[in-house]
Design an enzyme around this catalytic site. Structure first.
Site, PDB file in Angstrom:
ATOM      1  N   ARG A  16      53.853  53.751  75.362  1.00 56.62           N
ATOM      2  CA  ARG A  16      53.007  52.747  74.698  1.00 56.62           C
ATOM      3  C   ARG A  16      53.826  51.995  73.645  1.00 56.62           C
ATOM      4  O   ARG A  16      54.874  52.482  73.203  1.00 56.62           O
ATOM      5  CB  ARG A  16      51.826  53.425  73.987  1.00 56.62           C
ATOM      6  CG  ARG A  16      50.855  54.065  74.955  1.00 56.62           C
ATOM      7  CD  ARG A  16      49.618  54.570  74.229  1.00 56.62           C
ATOM      8  NE  ARG A  16      49.900  55.717  73.374  1.00 56.62           N
ATOM      9  CZ  ARG A  16      49.276  55.944  72.219  1.00 56.62           C
ATOM     10  NH1 ARG A  16      48.357  55.110  71.778  1.00 56.62           N
ATOM     11  NH2 ARG A  16      49.579  57.010  71.498  1.00 56.62           N
ATOM     12  N   ILE A  18      56.052  49.952  71.097  1.00 56.43           N
ATOM     13  CA  ILE A  18      57.472  49.585  71.058  1.00 56.43           C
ATOM     14  C   ILE A  18      58.264  50.425  72.062  1.00 56.43           C
ATOM     15  O   ILE A  18      59.150  49.921  72.751  1.00 56.43           O
ATOM     16  CB  ILE A  18      58.023  49.764  69.624  1.00 56.43           C
ATOM     17  CG1 ILE A  18      57.424  48.707  68.694  1.00 56.43           C
ATOM     18  CG2 ILE A  18      59.547  49.688  69.614  1.00 56.43           C
ATOM     19  CD1 ILE A  18      57.797  48.882  67.217  1.00 56.43           C
ATOM     20  N   ASN A  87      62.066  57.071  69.246  1.00 53.80           N
ATOM     21  CA  ASN A  87      61.053  56.068  68.893  1.00 53.80           C
ATOM     22  C   ASN A  87      59.719  56.681  68.482  1.00 53.80           C
ATOM     23  O   ASN A  87      58.971  56.077  67.719  1.00 53.80           O
ATOM     24  CB  ASN A  87      60.853  55.131  70.099  1.00 53.80           C
ATOM     25  CG  ASN A  87      59.585  54.314  69.975  1.00 53.80           C
ATOM     26  OD1 ASN A  87      59.532  53.332  69.247  1.00 53.80           O
ATOM     27  ND2 ASN A  87      58.537  54.748  70.686  1.00 53.80           N
ATOM     28  N   GLY A  89      56.563  58.193  66.885  1.00 49.39           N
ATOM     29  CA  GLY A  89      56.195  58.264  65.478  1.00 49.39           C
ATOM     30  C   GLY A  89      54.706  58.065  65.279  1.00 49.39           C
ATOM     31  O   GLY A  89      54.012  57.533  66.155  1.00 49.39           O
ATOM     32  N   GLY A 148      50.419  53.354  50.130  1.00 44.80           N
ATOM     33  CA  GLY A 148      49.650  54.130  51.114  1.00 44.80           C
ATOM     34  C   GLY A 148      50.502  54.859  52.130  1.00 44.80           C
ATOM     35  O   GLY A 148      49.976  55.455  53.072  1.00 44.80           O
ATOM     36  N   GLN A 149      51.831  54.807  51.966  1.00 49.84           N
ATOM     37  CA  GLN A 149      52.700  55.424  52.985  1.00 49.84           C
ATOM     38  C   GLN A 149      53.831  56.252  52.354  1.00 49.84           C
ATOM     39  O   GLN A 149      54.985  56.152  52.788  1.00 49.84           O
ATOM     40  CB  GLN A 149      53.314  54.355  53.885  1.00 49.84           C
ATOM     41  CG  GLN A 149      52.331  53.755  54.878  1.00 49.84           C
ATOM     42  CD  GLN A 149      53.053  53.048  56.018  1.00 49.84           C
ATOM     43  OE1 GLN A 149      53.986  52.288  55.791  1.00 49.84           O
ATOM     44  NE2 GLN A 149      52.623  53.294  57.244  1.00 49.84           N
ATOM     45  N   TYR A 152      55.183  58.254  55.337  1.00 49.59           N
ATOM     46  CA  TYR A 152      55.879  57.456  56.355  1.00 49.59           C
ATOM     47  C   TYR A 152      57.158  56.826  55.778  1.00 49.59           C
ATOM     48  O   TYR A 152      58.209  56.815  56.423  1.00 49.59           O
ATOM     49  CB  TYR A 152      54.912  56.391  56.856  1.00 49.59           C
ATOM     50  CG  TYR A 152      55.357  55.584  58.047  1.00 49.59           C
ATOM     51  CD1 TYR A 152      55.234  56.087  59.343  1.00 49.59           C
ATOM     52  CD2 TYR A 152      55.879  54.309  57.890  1.00 49.59           C
ATOM     53  CE1 TYR A 152      55.616  55.323  60.450  1.00 49.59           C
ATOM     54  CE2 TYR A 152      56.252  53.539  58.983  1.00 49.59           C
ATOM     55  CZ  TYR A 152      56.124  54.049  60.260  1.00 49.59           C
ATOM     56  OH  TYR A 152      56.494  53.288  61.338  1.00 49.59           O
ATOM     57  N   GLY A 183      59.788  45.426  61.434  1.00 50.34           N
ATOM     58  CA  GLY A 183      58.696  45.079  60.541  1.00 50.34           C
ATOM     59  C   GLY A 183      57.378  45.310  61.254  1.00 50.34           C
ATOM     60  O   GLY A 183      57.303  46.071  62.228  1.00 50.34           O
ATOM     61  N   TYR A 184      56.345  44.642  60.787  1.00 53.80           N
ATOM     62  CA  TYR A 184      55.006  44.836  61.370  1.00 53.80           C
ATOM     63  C   TYR A 184      54.982  44.233  62.771  1.00 53.80           C
ATOM     64  O   TYR A 184      55.257  43.056  62.965  1.00 53.80           O
ATOM     65  CB  TYR A 184      53.950  44.230  60.446  1.00 53.80           C
ATOM     66  CG  TYR A 184      53.709  45.112  59.237  1.00 53.80           C
ATOM     67  CD1 TYR A 184      54.665  45.184  58.228  1.00 53.80           C
ATOM     68  CD2 TYR A 184      52.571  45.904  59.137  1.00 53.80           C
ATOM     69  CE1 TYR A 184      54.481  46.026  57.133  1.00 53.80           C
ATOM     70  CE2 TYR A 184      52.372  46.737  58.039  1.00 53.80           C
ATOM     71  CZ  TYR A 184      53.331  46.795  57.054  1.00 53.80           C
ATOM     72  OH  TYR A 184      53.150  47.626  55.978  1.00 53.80           O
TER      73      TYR A 184
HETATM   74  N1  CAA Z   1      49.605  47.146  46.188  1.00 50.77           N
HETATM   75  C1  CAA Z   1      49.015  47.413  45.021  1.00 50.77           C
HETATM   76  N2  CAA Z   1      47.758  47.843  44.911  1.00 50.77           N
HETATM   77  C2  CAA Z   1      47.067  48.012  46.040  1.00 50.77           C
HETATM   78  C3  CAA Z   1      47.631  47.753  47.308  1.00 50.77           C
HETATM   79  C4  CAA Z   1      48.944  47.290  47.344  1.00 50.77           C
HETATM   80  N3  CAA Z   1      49.548  47.023  48.503  1.00 50.77           N
HETATM   81  N4  CAA Z   1      46.705  48.031  48.235  1.00 50.77           N
HETATM   82  C5  CAA Z   1      45.614  48.450  47.579  1.00 50.77           C
HETATM   83  N5  CAA Z   1      45.829  48.435  46.263  1.00 50.77           N
HETATM   84  C6  CAA Z   1      44.901  48.797  45.208  1.00 50.77           C
HETATM   85  C7  CAA Z   1      43.504  48.382  45.549  1.00 50.77           C
HETATM   86  O1  CAA Z   1      43.286  47.034  45.159  1.00 50.77           O
HETATM   87  C8  CAA Z   1      42.676  49.357  44.746  1.00 50.77           C
HETATM   88  O2  CAA Z   1      42.664  48.964  43.412  1.00 50.77           O
HETATM   89  P1  CAA Z   1      41.303  49.061  42.591  1.00 50.77           P
HETATM   90  O3  CAA Z   1      40.893  50.504  42.661  1.00 50.77           O
HETATM   91  O4  CAA Z   1      41.695  48.595  41.214  1.00 50.77           O
HETATM   92  O5  CAA Z   1      40.354  48.140  43.295  1.00 50.77           O
HETATM   93  C9  CAA Z   1      43.520  50.633  44.796  1.00 50.77           C
HETATM   94  O6  CAA Z   1      44.861  50.213  45.113  1.00 50.77           O
HETATM   95  C10 CAA Z   1      43.042  51.585  45.875  1.00 50.77           C
HETATM   96  O7  CAA Z   1      43.005  50.871  47.084  1.00 50.77           O
HETATM   97  P2  CAA Z   1      42.170  51.397  48.289  1.00 50.77           P
HETATM   98  O8  CAA Z   1      40.803  51.747  47.856  1.00 50.77           O
HETATM   99  O9  CAA Z   1      42.341  50.442  49.431  1.00 50.77           O
HETATM  100  O10 CAA Z   1      42.928  52.756  48.596  1.00 50.77           O
HETATM  101  P3  CAA Z   1      42.685  53.652  49.828  1.00 50.77           P
HETATM  102  O11 CAA Z   1      43.306  54.959  49.484  1.00 50.77           O
HETATM  103  O12 CAA Z   1      41.295  53.646  50.291  1.00 50.77           O
HETATM  104  O13 CAA Z   1      43.484  52.886  50.968  1.00 50.77           O
HETATM  105  C11 CAA Z   1      45.367  52.424  52.316  1.00 50.77           C
HETATM  106  C12 CAA Z   1      44.853  52.880  50.957  1.00 50.77           C
HETATM  107  C13 CAA Z   1      44.487  52.883  53.479  1.00 50.77           C
HETATM  108  C14 CAA Z   1      46.693  53.081  52.483  1.00 50.77           C
HETATM  109  C15 CAA Z   1      45.438  50.908  52.332  1.00 50.77           C
HETATM  110  O14 CAA Z   1      46.024  50.465  51.116  1.00 50.77           O
HETATM  111  C16 CAA Z   1      46.287  50.403  53.470  1.00 50.77           C
HETATM  112  O15 CAA Z   1      45.882  50.384  54.627  1.00 50.77           O
HETATM  113  N6  CAA Z   1      47.508  49.961  53.161  1.00 50.77           N
HETATM  114  C17 CAA Z   1      48.455  49.435  54.157  1.00 50.77           C
HETATM  115  C18 CAA Z   1      49.304  50.523  54.682  1.00 50.77           C
HETATM  116  C19 CAA Z   1      50.262  49.946  55.675  1.00 50.77           C
HETATM  117  O16 CAA Z   1      50.851  48.884  55.483  1.00 50.77           O
HETATM  118  N7  CAA Z   1      50.482  50.654  56.760  1.00 50.77           N
HETATM  119  C20 CAA Z   1      51.372  50.209  57.794  1.00 50.77           C
HETATM  120  C21 CAA Z   1      50.903  50.699  59.129  1.00 50.77           C
HETATM  121  S1  CAA Z   1      51.889  50.045  60.443  1.00 50.77           S
HETATM  122  C22 CAA Z   1      53.304  50.894  60.337  1.00 50.77           C
HETATM  123  O17 CAA Z   1      53.497  51.784  59.581  1.00 50.77           O
HETATM  124  C23 CAA Z   1      54.389  50.469  61.288  1.00 50.77           C
HETATM  125  C24 CAA Z   1      55.586  50.008  60.596  1.00 50.77           C
HETATM  126  O18 CAA Z   1      56.630  50.667  60.682  1.00 50.77           O
HETATM  127  C25 CAA Z   1      55.544  48.738  59.833  1.00 50.77           C
END
Ligand code: CAA
Length: 245
Positions: A16, A18, A87, A89, A148-149, A152, A183-184
């Protein structure tokens, strides 16, 4: 020079996203290809039906399973592996203050330990034969960190360090080891993300869009090519300009 058709490549997580794009591209370029997967039998069946590429089911986070699986794939192919693409992950996105030990461990095991397990299973053979290519799929988020990572980002930064160290150890044996940092990318991995969070991320990408899996596969095909033998220990960023490492 050995032609691509004589080389045998294994792509983990290759049914699946990449990984599937990489497997298809290498097969298209004339390599013999096999893939591994862990969970999704239905996707694996569809992938093999569509491509004719054999899919092996094992857990790359399980050291013993990797040893046995590599042995099986080599036996079935009637030749040893020349190329490994690590790959496979997973993500378990959550802020650290809410993260469970299980969410930490799963990501470290599947994304980083798996690289060790698989590389360890092939490295002695590659060294003995004096040729090899290992490409490890890292991530932009291992380079820049990502809210949030912590799990990762740590695992993918580890993959980059692992690749550099193994590149040094392997250089004298004709084996190159490189990392690709996508990247994404438009795959199912993004499906679990909140749509608005994703929109915000796309807005930060100078090219204004997600990567396509084929664009990542193109880089892997370049790195495993016979003529890429002087490229080792590199991290190739493919992120639309989102982060200039
Ligand atoms: N920077 C700074 N502050 C942030 C932020 C950011 N990027 N994102 C959220 N916040 C803040 C929010 O505004 C919130 O502030 P307040 O409480 O003052 O409102 C606080 O942080 C908490 O945010 P959440 O309630 O959204 O926190 P959560 O724990 O429920 O959710 C999360 C966190 C699910 C990780 C969510 O932030 C998210 O989905 N982030 C993106 C993660 C991401 O980019 N993942 C990539 C997946 S793809 C991949 O990994 C492949 C690859 O190789 C690229």
């Amino acid at each position: 020079m050995t032609s691509a058709s004589q080389r045998f490549a294994l792509v983990t997580g290759g049914t699946r996203g990449i990984g599937a794009a990489i497997a298809r591209r290498l097969a298209h370029d004339g390599y013999r290809v096999a893939v591994t997967y862990h969970g999704n039998d239905a996707a694996a069946q569809v992938f093999t039906r569509d491509t004719g590429i054999r899919a092996y089911k094992w857990d790359a986070a399980d050291f013993t399973a990797c040893q046995a699986g590599v042995h099986q794939a080599e036996t079935d192919a009637g030749q040893p592996l020349d190329i490994l693409v690590n790959n496979a992950g997973v993500t378990r996105d959550v802020t650290l203050h809410k993260m469970t030990p299980e969410q930490w461990r799963t990501v470290l095991e599947d994304d980083l330990f798996a690289c060790f397990n698989m590389s360890r299973a092939v490295i002695e053979g590659l060294r003995a034969r004096g040729w090899g290519r290992i490409v490890n799929i890292a991530s932009i988020n291992g380079q820049k960190g990502q809210f949030g990572q912590t799990n990762y980002s740590a695992a993918k930064a580890g993959v980059i360090g692992f690749s550099k160290a193994l590149a040094l150890e392997s250089a004298r044996k004709g084996i190159t080891v490189n990392a690709v940092a996508p990247g994404y990318t438009a795959t199912e991995m993004l499906a679990s993300m909140d749509a608005r969070v994703l929109q915000g991320i796309v807005a930060q990408i100078p090219l204004g869009r997600l990567a396509q899996p084929d664009e990542i596969a193109h880089a892997v095909a370049f790195l495993v090519h016979e003529q890429s033998g002087f490229i080792t220990g590199a991290t190739l960023s493919i992120n639309g300009g989102q982060y200039l490492a």
